[in-house]
Design a protein around this motif. Sequence first.
Motif, short mmCIF file in Angstrom:
data_model
loop_
_atom_site.label_atom_id
_atom_site.label_comp_id
_atom_site.label_asym_id
_atom_site.label_seq_id
_atom_site.Cartn_x
_atom_site.Cartn_y
_atom_site.Cartn_z
N ASP A 172 77.49 -3.27 9.23
CA ASP A 172 78.04 -2.29 10.16
C ASP A 172 79.49 -2.58 10.54
OD1 ASP A 172 75.52 -0.73 10.82
OD2 ASP A 172 74.88 -2.77 11.30
N LEU A 173 79.79 -3.85 10.81
CA LEU A 173 81.10 -4.22 11.36
C LEU A 173 81.54 -5.54 10.73
CD1 LEU A 173 83.28 -3.66 13.59
CD2 LEU A 173 81.88 -5.03 15.14
N PRO B 61 81.51 0.62 6.31
CA PRO B 61 81.71 -0.40 7.35
C PRO B 61 83.05 -0.24 8.08
CG PRO B 61 80.99 -1.41 5.29
CD PRO B 61 81.34 0.03 4.98
N VAL B 62 83.08 -0.75 9.31
CA VAL B 62 84.30 -0.75 10.12
C VAL B 62 84.87 -2.17 10.13
CG1 VAL B 62 85.25 -0.38 12.43
CG2 VAL B 62 83.49 1.17 11.54
N HIS C 188 74.45 1.68 19.94
CA HIS C 188 75.79 1.70 20.54
C HIS C 188 76.41 0.31 20.63
CE1 HIS C 188 74.60 5.74 21.60
NE2 HIS C 188 75.79 5.98 22.11
N LEU C 189 77.63 0.19 20.08
CA LEU C 189 78.43 -1.04 20.16
C LEU C 189 79.81 -0.67 20.68
CD1 LEU C 189 78.77 -3.75 17.39
CD2 LEU C 189 80.83 -2.72 18.34
N ASP D 191 93.26 -1.04 23.35
CA ASP D 191 92.54 -0.24 22.35
C ASP D 191 91.05 -0.41 22.60
OD1 ASP D 191 92.38 1.41 19.97
OD2 ASP D 191 91.60 -0.37 18.95
N SER D 192 90.29 0.63 22.32
CA SER D 192 88.83 0.51 22.45
C SER D 192 88.14 1.46 21.49
CB SER D 192 88.39 0.79 23.89
OG SER D 192 88.68 2.13 24.23
N MET D 193 86.89 1.15 21.20
CA MET D 193 86.13 1.92 20.23
C MET D 193 84.64 1.83 20.56
SD MET D 193 85.53 0.64 16.30
CE MET D 193 84.41 -0.69 16.65
N TRP D 194 83.97 2.97 20.48
CA TRP D 194 82.51 2.98 20.50
C TRP D 194 82.05 3.22 19.06
CZ3 TRP D 194 78.97 1.82 24.13
CH2 TRP D 194 79.37 1.80 25.47
N LEU D 195 81.27 2.30 18.53
CA LEU D 195 80.66 2.49 17.21
C LEU D 195 79.22 2.94 17.46
CD1 LEU D 195 80.75 2.27 14.13
CD2 LEU D 195 80.33 -0.20 14.36
N VAL D 196 78.91 4.15 17.03
CA VAL D 196 77.59 4.73 17.31
C VAL D 196 76.87 5.00 16.00
CG1 VAL D 196 76.36 6.66 18.41
CG2 VAL D 196 78.50 5.80 19.42
N LYS D 197 75.68 4.44 15.86
CA LYS D 197 74.93 4.59 14.61
C LYS D 197 73.48 4.93 14.89
CE LYS D 197 76.19 2.43 11.03
NZ LYS D 197 76.61 1.56 9.93
#
Length: 388
Positions: free
Chosen positions: A277-278, A313-314, A357-358, A373-379
């Motif tokens: 995922d990351l 992937p991120v 949610h991450l 900076d910010s990010m929500w990784l939603v899967k």
Amino acid sequence: MVITWTTEDKVDSVVEYSQWGGKFLDQTAKGSSVVFEDGGSEKRKMYIHRVTLSDLKPGSTYVYHCGSDAGWSDLFYFTALDESVHWSPKFAVYGDMGNENPQSLAQLQKDTQARMYDVILHVGDFAYDMDEDNARIGDEFMRQVESIAAYVPYMTCPGNHEQAYNFSNYRNRFSMPGDTESLWYSWNIGPVHIVSFSTELFFYLNYGLDLVFKQYEWLKKDLEEAAKPENRALRPWIITMGHRPMYCSNADRDDCTKFESYVFPGLEDLFYKFGVDLELWAHEHSYERLWPVYGYKVYNGSVEHPYVNPKAPVHIITGSAGCRERTDPFIPTPRDWSAFRSSDYGYARMQVFNSSHLYLEQVSDDQDSKVIDSMWLVKEKHGPQAWL
């Protein structure tokens, strides 16, 4: 929980500890020490002690000190990790922190002692360099990070600055899970499976080509196991950490600035195949968030919500915790796969909230801990089927 410390003389390895609020230091655990001889001209010897505290009560806080009748450390405390999958672990993530100019250290000390993090992920490059001055720089670095690492698990991977004498300072001073002297390993926390590996094996082939193949076979086996439906149902998130990135848009001619970096062959396909995922990286003394990417192509979830159900992937690069080499510049025009860049000193914070949610943010030390900076990784789906 493994407690590690160093002495100059051969003495016993003892930890006295107790539950917070209970009878003070009423439990004792004994361990052992190994002799570490640094490769420098003085052939300095030190004793690295390790004591494992077992049968801890998950979620309980313990106070402890380590040493022997010859002398004791200060008092520290830690919280035993919750073994269940139903909680939301919080991490600090950074790489490339040295003794000189450790810009982020003060804030990290403050955050850690305020219990903001459950775990620290240090993604390679320590002290600059641990072997210098016959490993006294390594001693100094360990004293510096004690104010963090004595309170929460300090999880590592090797970087290029650890390479002296076949990574001997790194392999001896840290105590990661598994039996590879901390070079590669994996572990579970909450809903996450974390895989730490060495990118340096690709660059220092003089230490043995066989390690490249050994690590690859281990990675394949570990990811295969983690990706099994029954394991993925329990721990849906798979996160990797390695020092040198596959991608970056820095202007310093590092490996990641070239098409087909050394880290690429096999690894990008392997991580994609098992639905990682990351991917967390450092090495570049800067911060860069990438769009979901595979094979130099962007696979955003959608135009409006690129990190909601992404198709690849991120990657996050966070290597600007602070060292004597200062920060790294970027090329003027970002690559198509680059979403956000900053050359400020700083570090990342990450929280895995649940199975879907991450959240990750980058804090700037130059701007008084402002979140830049910010990010929500939603899967909703994990694994290779998420790419379809």
